[in-house]
Design a protein around this motif. Sequence first.
Motif, PDB file in Angstrom:
ATOM      1  N   THR A 106       0.845  -1.188   0.000  1.00  0.00           N
ATOM      2  CA  THR A 106       0.000   0.000   0.000  1.00  0.00           C
ATOM      3  C   THR A 106       0.885   1.245   0.000  1.00  0.00           C
ATOM      4  OG1 THR A 106      -0.054   0.074   2.414  1.00  0.00           O
ATOM      5  CG2 THR A 106      -1.771  -1.232   1.312  1.00  0.00           C
ATOM      6  N   ALA A 107       0.266   2.395  -0.190  1.00  0.00           N
ATOM      7  CA  ALA A 107       1.028   3.647  -0.184  1.00  0.00           C
ATOM      8  C   ALA A 107       1.732   3.844   1.155  1.00  0.00           C
ATOM      9  CB  ALA A 107       0.098   4.820  -0.480  1.00  0.00           C
ATOM     10  N   ASP A 108       1.035   3.521   2.246  1.00  0.00           N
ATOM     11  CA  ASP A 108       1.639   3.657   3.579  1.00  0.00           C
ATOM     12  C   ASP A 108       2.805   2.691   3.760  1.00  0.00           C
ATOM     13  OD1 ASP A 108      -0.019   5.688   4.372  1.00  0.00           O
ATOM     14  OD2 ASP A 108      -1.437   4.385   5.425  1.00  0.00           O
ATOM     15  N   ALA A 109       2.627   1.455   3.293  1.00  0.00           N
ATOM     16  CA  ALA A 109       3.682   0.451   3.439  1.00  0.00           C
ATOM     17  C   ALA A 109       4.937   0.876   2.679  1.00  0.00           C
ATOM     18  CB  ALA A 109       3.194  -0.906   2.935  1.00  0.00           C
ATOM     19  N   ARG A 110       4.753   1.355   1.461  1.00  0.00           N
ATOM     20  CA  ARG A 110       5.902   1.797   0.661  1.00  0.00           C
ATOM     21  C   ARG A 110       6.588   2.994   1.307  1.00  0.00           C
ATOM     22  NH1 ARG A 110       1.986   1.531  -3.410  1.00  0.00           N
ATOM     23  NH2 ARG A 110       2.206   3.777  -3.798  1.00  0.00           N
TER      24      ARG A 110
END
Length: 202
Positions: A106-110
Amino acid sequence: MKTRFIWLFGLLAVFMTMTGFVQPNIEDHAHILNKETKTLIKEKNNRYLQTKEQPQITVITVKKLKDLTPKSLNRSKRTVFIVVGQKGKKRDVQIFSSKDLHGAFTADARSNILRAEVDQLRSYNNATFNKGLRFVFRACATKVDQQYQYALDKFDLSQSEQNKISHPHRVALPIALALAFLIMGIIYMLRRFGHHSSNLRK
């Protein structure tokens, strides 16, 4: 004759891949990756080739800072791309994943992966930068292994390293508390000094 030629060509391709002449997961156009980083990429992806799903993590370096999206992204499956853009001394690292891995990346994970070793990724020293890039690669590998429920291996992040990604705010919390106490101490000392000065004037 034609069949024999195709067979020989296939053997040559396999030989070149196995001996390191062709490394499909490495596209170092900007000549940034050092030997240790290339070895990590090659060995981890070779392990993936032994699995049923055969996911891949490709590292690409390019001599530009804009339009870093890989051309093959939309037609890729079970693939993560780590792209390093470079122009002059400036560098930018971005993570992309094929649609079937969007749940893991996800954007947060990246963002959390890239923030975990941001100082190393900002370094102008190539060895230091490569160390940060290897962390990013290992973090992506850990995400992939968890997604497909593979056993974690020596290439994956340790639990403490995973915590830096899973709870980035917790890592920064002790620093924030220390700064808060420092500021409170300075304010207290200033007030005390000001009060002492006013008493002397009286």
